[in-house]
Design an enzyme around this catalytic site. Structure first.
Site, PDB file in Angstrom:
ATOM      1  N   GLY A 176      -1.040   1.325   9.358  1.00 16.10           N
ATOM      2  CA  GLY A 176      -1.717   1.823   8.161  1.00 16.10           C
ATOM      3  C   GLY A 176      -3.217   2.002   8.352  1.00 16.10           C
ATOM      4  N   LYS A 215       0.808  -1.228   0.000  1.00 14.84           N
ATOM      5  CA  LYS A 215       0.000   0.000   0.000  1.00 14.84           C
ATOM      6  C   LYS A 215       0.844   1.282   0.000  1.00 14.84           C
ATOM      7  CE  LYS A 215      -4.268  -1.381   2.347  1.00 14.84           C
ATOM      8  NZ  LYS A 215      -5.143  -1.106   3.478  1.00 14.84           N
ATOM      9  N   ASP A 235     -10.294   3.184   2.369  1.00 17.74           N
ATOM     10  CA  ASP A 235     -10.449   2.641   3.738  1.00 17.74           C
ATOM     11  C   ASP A 235     -11.074   3.682   4.671  1.00 17.74           C
ATOM     12  OD1 ASP A 235      -9.497   0.065   3.403  1.00 17.74           O
ATOM     13  OD2 ASP A 235      -7.428   0.590   3.877  1.00 17.74           O
TER      14      ASP A 235
END
Ligand code: NAP
Length: 289
Positions: free
Chosen positions: A139, A73, A109
């Site tokens: 994260g 990511k 997200d």
């Protein structure tokens, strides 16, 4: 001829990912032709070559969209042409698309977490400046903290390495957000909840997930904040030790499956312009494989 949406997920390992089920259900729900494939890319010194290869397929239009998960990511960011505000602030992209010929990194997200939180909290939502306590500073915590801070929550971030929570706070600095760091230990949490009106507790650590499925991230000997809605990003198992403790304390709670569904739906909408019916995605993850 109808457009064929070739979608996929980059990450490693990917065997247990629910994303193919979610996106195949989304294709059906939107009446679109397409596929969602897994692209496992182990983290190695030369994995950049594999990542660039997949991104070039997106640039040439051979792929219509990519999701990115652990451990890439952050690694994909320098390979992209532009980032959304969320991806930039969070420092990670989980969704990539081609927009006006440019590879764009998005992070769904944060929005996925917030929309599911609001759905889950429902009437428990309170109107004054609410205060949240987030456990973990990796994260996922960054996405959660960004989402809450932008939604006018005052956020406390607790990490076992306090410096990691402090790094998270500095990464969000420069904006008008109210975020503070503390240590994830019994004295610090007891002190915080004695003095603040915490109405949301979020677990953004992997504690509670296999192989830590018997463990709670909340320290023993400290009561849970009495007014808190408890949200655990972990969804496997469906009821973690933290959620069991919340239930025993009579606190409303939810696991992270709804966030997983909402972030997928938003990614799918970015690629195709169609927001799939939520019920279709819920069904897809409830069905046995
Ligand atoms: P990450 O970047 O590795 O961060 C994990 C955080 O938890 C770090 O702050 C880490 O601290 C801390 N931590 C790890 N083990 C701990 C322990 N035993 N005690 C206390 N703190 C501990 O991972 P992530 O990507 O943020 O993911 C965190 C969790 O959220 C995972 O379970 C993931 O599956 C879940 N998640 C769910 C969704 C969803 O859609 N529901 C989305 C994203 C993530 P150290 O750095 O000191 O280890």
């Amino acid at each position: 001829m109808a457009q064929m949406y070739r979608l996929g997920l980059i990450g490693y390992p990917l065997e247990h990912s629910l994303s193919p089920r979610l996106h195949q259900a989304a294709l059906r729900a939107c009446g679109l032709e397409g596929e969602y494939r897994l692209y496992p890319v182990p983290p190695s010194p030369d994995c950049k070559t594999a990542l660039v290869g997949l991104l070039e397929q997106l640039r040439r239009g051979e792929l219509a969209g990519l999701n990115v998960t652990i451990p890439h990511k952050q690694r994909v960011l320098p390979l992209l042409d532009e980032l959304s505000q969320a991806a930039q602030a969070i420092g990670a992209a989980n969704t990539i698309l081609l927009r006006d010929g440019r590879l764009r990194g998005e992070n769904t997200d944060a929005a996925g977490f917030l929309s599911d939180l609001k759905r889950q909290m429902g009437r428990n939502t309170i109107s004054e400046t609410p205060e949240a306590l987030v456990l973990g500073a990796g994260g996922a915590a960054r996405a959660v903290v960004f989402a809450l801070a932008r939604d006018n929550w005052r956020v406390w971030v607790a990490a076992r390495r306090r410096e990691q929570a402090e790094e998270l706070v500095s990464a969000m600095r420069g904006r008008e957000y109210e975020i503070a760091a503390l240590s994830l230990n019994a004295p610090a949490l007891a002190e915080l909840i004695a003095h603040r009106r915490i109405t949301l507790l979020v677990n953004a650590t992997p504690v509670g997930m296999t192989p830590l499925a018997d463990v709670s991230p909340w320290p023993e000997g400290v009561g849970l904040p009495q007014l808190a809605f408890v949200y655990d990003l972990v969804y496997n198992p469906a009821e973690t030790p933290l959620l069991q403790a919340a239930k025993r304390a009579g606190l409303a709670n939810a696991n992270g499956l709804g966030m997983l569904i909402d972030q997928a739906a938003r990614a799918f909408e970015l690629w195709t312009g169609c927001l799939p019916a939520r019920q279709a995605l819920e069904q897809a993850v409830q069905d046995k494989p």
